[in-house]
Design an enzyme around this catalytic site. Structure first.
Site, mmCIF file in Angstrom:
data_model
loop_
_atom_site.group_PDB
_atom_site.id
_atom_site.type_symbol
_atom_site.label_atom_id
_atom_site.label_comp_id
_atom_site.label_asym_id
_atom_site.label_seq_id
_atom_site.Cartn_x
_atom_site.Cartn_y
_atom_site.Cartn_z
ATOM 1 C CB SER A 52 -0.767 -0.488 1.164
ATOM 2 O OG SER A 52 -1.323 -1.317 1.378
ATOM 3 C CE LYS A 55 -4.214 1.841 -0.883
ATOM 4 N NZ LYS A 55 -3.720 0.272 -0.387
ATOM 5 C CB SER A 112 -4.767 2.278 3.794
ATOM 6 O OG SER A 112 -3.899 1.571 2.757
#
Length: 373
Positions: A52, A55, A112
């Site tokens: 993640s 991101k 997230s």
């Protein structure tokens, strides 16, 4: 011919290598963003699954459009069934809803949310695949040499890779170029559909100056974190990856940041416009021109440094007149043992007009007879 002027720094600095830092992270990097210096790196250019943490790049794509005026925080995007069905971390958006960009960003950054990431991707590019293509083109513009994006979420994919150096680069751009939106990263919780979720970044809760950025975790990637902390006017950016647990991620991240703040200091060597040296001029109405720095010259130095910092001014001299203030004439080279060499441009601090015909003739005669410039 090139002329080198060696000037020793008069700060009484002596460099001794600090004790080597060791971390359990498989990959790591620590950057002093204030001084533009890498303080520590370990396997920094290895392509790894960023989970993640990628991101951060998704958010960058949104921030860039917000700043350009092509997008507004109040704009809304439709939630597709694909986004709604996506597993993993979720914002818990509902299919068919229209959600504001400001809320989707919080869903991505604080929670997230894979679903929020896909909604943004589809809203901007039409599809997640098209958005990934845009991310890859943007990565080239940013100079990310070890990154490839297959999706907007960091969902495991054999092709989806970043290096910790590239992650630190994107994080640094967010901090420096998008301060009006970077504040999202310091928010510790966000509630959507009455579901309150806390920010997973453990450093936000440790009172060490941390104000971002993003955790990551998959079985292949291990526990990862890209973080930044500000103390006074010093900002550090750090990435760690490949750790065994959330606890180890928190401990190693804090330890690396503390080491960076403790062992190094950002020293301002020259202020913008300050004269570093005088350069010789050929056939000018002045024999020299001041060489000045175009911006504050800051170096990251170990706190126990003494006497071994060397600054060298390099230029092709004598410099023929005329010279216009602001002309790039020389380079300041700063060398510090056990640290990367830094180079800073030096420009003319004033105008120097060329001598008239008689003056040039007399200068030529003096050079032939006495060897004077």
């Amino acid at each position: 011919m090139p002329r080198l002027l060696v000037v020793c720094l008069l700060l009484g600095l002596f460099i001794r290598p600090a004790a080597a830092f060791e971390t359990a992270a498989e990959e790591a990097i620590l950057i002093d963003l204030t001084a533009g210096t890498v303080l520590y790196e370990k396997n920094a250019d290895l392509q790894i699954p960023p989970a993640s943490m990628s991101k951060i790049m998704t958010a960058y794509m949104v921030f860039k459009r917000l700043k350009a005026g092509d997008l507004s925080l109040d704009d809304t995007f439709l939630v597709s069934e694909k986004a709604w069905r996506k597993g993993g971390s979720k914002m818990f958006v509902e299919v068919g809803d229209r959600v504001a960009v400001r809320d989707l960003l919080r869903g991505v950054i604080v929670q997230s949310g894979n679903d929020a990431s896909i909604v943004l991707a589809e809203g901007i590019a039409g599809s997640e695949a098209a958005f990934a293509d845009m991310m890859n083109r943007e990565a080239e513009e940013l100079g990310l040499r070890d990154s490839y994006f297959a999706n907007a979420t960091g969902w495991p994919d054999p092709a989806h890779r970043m290096s910790v150096r590239d992650l630190a680069t994107v994080a640094s751009v967010l901090v420096q170029d998008y301060p009006e939106y970077y504040g999202f990263y310091s928010e510790t919780e966000f509630t959507w559909h009455e579901i309150r979720q806390s920010n997973r970044n453990p450093l936000l809760y440790r009172n060490i100056g941390a104000d971002g950025l993003k955790t990551g975790h998959t079985e292949e990637a291990g526990y990862c974190l890209t973080a930044s902390a500000l103390r006074g006017d010093r900002r550090l950016v750090m990435v760690v990856a490949g750790l065994d647990s959330a606890r180890q991620r928190a401990e190693e991240s804090e330890r690396l940041l503390e080491w960076g703040f403790r062992e190094f200091t950002a020293e301002r060597l020259f202020e913008t416009g300050e004269v570093v040296e005088e350069a010789d001029i050929w056939l000018g109405q002045s024999e020299t021109v001041p060489l000045v720095v175009t911006e504050d010259t800051i170096m990251s130095l170990r706190r126990d440094a003494r006497d071994d910092v060397v600054m060298t001014v390099s230029y092709d001299g004598p410099i023929p007149a005329p010279v216009v203030a602001g002309d790039r004439l020389a380079t300041l080279i700063v060398e510090v043992p056990n640290m990367p060499t830094r180079e800073f441009p030096l420009v003319a601090g004033g105008d120097v007009e060329r001598l008239g015909p008689i003056g040039r003739l007399m200068a030529g005669v003096r050079h032939l007879i006495f060897g004077e410039l």
